[in-house]
Write a protein that holds these residues in place. Structure first.
Motif, PDB file in Angstrom:
ATOM      1  N   SER A  33       0.839  -1.206   0.000  1.00  0.00           N
ATOM      2  CA  SER A  33       0.000   0.000   0.000  1.00  0.00           C
ATOM      3  C   SER A  33       0.868   1.247   0.000  1.00  0.00           C
ATOM      4  O   SER A  33       0.634   2.185  -0.771  1.00  0.00           O
ATOM      5  N   PHE A  34       1.870   1.260   0.862  1.00  0.00           N
ATOM      6  CA  PHE A  34       2.785   2.403   0.923  1.00  0.00           C
ATOM      7  C   PHE A  34       3.492   2.617  -0.413  1.00  0.00           C
ATOM      8  O   PHE A  34       3.556   3.749  -0.920  1.00  0.00           O
ATOM      9  N   ILE A  35       4.011   1.546  -1.000  1.00  0.00           N
ATOM     10  CA  ILE A  35       4.732   1.659  -2.275  1.00  0.00           C
ATOM     11  C   ILE A  35       3.790   2.142  -3.381  1.00  0.00           C
ATOM     12  O   ILE A  35       4.154   3.032  -4.168  1.00  0.00           O
ATOM     13  N   SER A  36       2.589   1.585  -3.441  1.00  0.00           N
ATOM     14  CA  SER A  36       1.649   1.963  -4.500  1.00  0.00           C
ATOM     15  C   SER A  36       1.212   3.413  -4.369  1.00  0.00           C
ATOM     16  O   SER A  36       1.155   4.142  -5.364  1.00  0.00           O
ATOM     17  N   ILE A  37       0.902   3.842  -3.162  1.00  0.00           N
ATOM     18  CA  ILE A  37       0.493   5.238  -2.953  1.00  0.00           C
ATOM     19  C   ILE A  37       1.641   6.179  -3.283  1.00  0.00           C
ATOM     20  O   ILE A  37       1.447   7.209  -3.944  1.00  0.00           O
ATOM     21  N   SER A  38       2.858   5.832  -2.851  1.00  0.00           N
ATOM     22  CA  SER A  38       4.034   6.659  -3.165  1.00  0.00           C
ATOM     23  C   SER A  38       4.240   6.756  -4.669  1.00  0.00           C
ATOM     24  O   SER A  38       4.519   7.834  -5.207  1.00  0.00           O
ATOM     25  N   THR A  49      -1.828  11.941 -15.287  1.00  0.00           N
ATOM     26  CA  THR A  49      -3.143  12.026 -14.657  1.00  0.00           C
ATOM     27  C   THR A  49      -3.268  10.869 -13.663  1.00  0.00           C
ATOM     28  O   THR A  49      -2.472   9.918 -13.696  1.00  0.00           O
ATOM     29  N   PHE A  50      -4.298  10.948 -12.811  1.00  0.00           N
ATOM     30  CA  PHE A  50      -4.496   9.874 -11.847  1.00  0.00           C
ATOM     31  C   PHE A  50      -4.696   8.540 -12.559  1.00  0.00           C
ATOM     32  O   PHE A  50      -4.140   7.523 -12.158  1.00  0.00           O
ATOM     33  N   THR A  51      -5.486   8.552 -13.640  1.00  0.00           N
ATOM     34  CA  THR A  51      -5.756   7.318 -14.379  1.00  0.00           C
ATOM     35  C   THR A  51      -4.475   6.742 -14.971  1.00  0.00           C
ATOM     36  O   THR A  51      -4.243   5.532 -14.899  1.00  0.00           O
ATOM     37  N   PHE A  54      -2.423   5.377 -12.156  1.00  0.00           N
ATOM     38  CA  PHE A  54      -3.048   4.183 -11.588  1.00  0.00           C
ATOM     39  C   PHE A  54      -2.870   2.972 -12.489  1.00  0.00           C
ATOM     40  O   PHE A  54      -2.643   1.865 -12.026  1.00  0.00           O
ATOM     41  N   LEU A  55      -2.968   3.187 -13.803  1.00  0.00           N
ATOM     42  CA  LEU A  55      -2.880   2.079 -14.751  1.00  0.00           C
ATOM     43  C   LEU A  55      -1.446   1.697 -15.114  1.00  0.00           C
ATOM     44  O   LEU A  55      -1.237   0.759 -15.877  1.00  0.00           O
ATOM     45  N   PHE A  57       1.815  -0.205 -14.976  1.00  0.00           N
ATOM     46  CA  PHE A  57       2.112  -1.553 -14.480  1.00  0.00           C
ATOM     47  C   PHE A  57       3.025  -1.519 -13.259  1.00  0.00           C
ATOM     48  O   PHE A  57       2.877  -2.305 -12.333  1.00  0.00           O
ATOM     49  N   GLY A  58       3.955  -0.604 -13.246  1.00  0.00           N
ATOM     50  CA  GLY A  58       4.897  -0.508 -12.132  1.00  0.00           C
ATOM     51  C   GLY A  58       4.240  -0.200 -10.802  1.00  0.00           C
ATOM     52  O   GLY A  58       4.765  -0.532  -9.748  1.00  0.00           O
ATOM     53  N   THR A  59       3.065   0.417 -10.855  1.00  0.00           N
ATOM     54  CA  THR A  59       2.362   0.767  -9.619  1.00  0.00           C
ATOM     55  C   THR A  59       1.931  -0.483  -8.857  1.00  0.00           C
ATOM     56  O   THR A  59       1.975  -0.532  -7.637  1.00  0.00           O
ATOM     57  N   PHE A  60       1.516  -1.502  -9.582  1.00  0.00           N
ATOM     58  CA  PHE A  60       0.980  -2.693  -8.921  1.00  0.00           C
ATOM     59  C   PHE A  60       1.765  -3.970  -9.205  1.00  0.00           C
ATOM     60  O   PHE A  60       1.351  -5.043  -8.777  1.00  0.00           O
TER      61      PHE A  60
END
Length: 108
Positions: A33-38, A49-51, A54-55, A57-60
């Motif tokens: 959660s911390f890594i994804s939000i950061s 943009t947020f989208t 969010f999309l 790949f590195g985020t998740f």
């Protein structure tokens, strides 16, 4: 008496494995959660943009790869065997016993 000690020791080991899994799960959720939000915040600061952030790949991606490890930890901790369960073993044993009986009856 000795078998009771072995059962108790085995039960304690199982409880420790399950407890270890739950701690692993808590750390997994917290760290990811911390890594994804950061990563989301950093990507948005960089102009996405947020989208888009969010999309990415590195985020998740860490959720996916670490999640595979969590899955195998759960399988071990909860003694889950989706392929070769105890029921499967028993059915196979019975199948071979019946097959051997049929073979033996052929030669009588």
């Amino acid at each position: 008496m000795e078998s009771e000690r072995k059962k108790l020791k085995r039960a304690r080991r199982r409880v420790e494995q399950i407890k270890s899994f739950y701690w692993h799960l808590v750390v997994y959720i917290g760290v990811n959660s911390f890594i994804s939000i950061s990563k989301l915040i950093r990507n948005m600061i960089d102009g996405e943009t947020f989208t888009e952030a969010f999309l990415d790949f590195g985020t998740f991606s860490i959720w996916i790869f670490w999640g595979i490890g969590i899955f195998f930890h759960a399988v071990k901790a909860f003694s889950i065997s989706p392929i070769f369960s105890k029921d499967w073993e028993e059915r196979q044993i019975q199948k071979y016993i019946e097959k051997d009986k049929q073979q033996a009856e052929k030669f009588r």
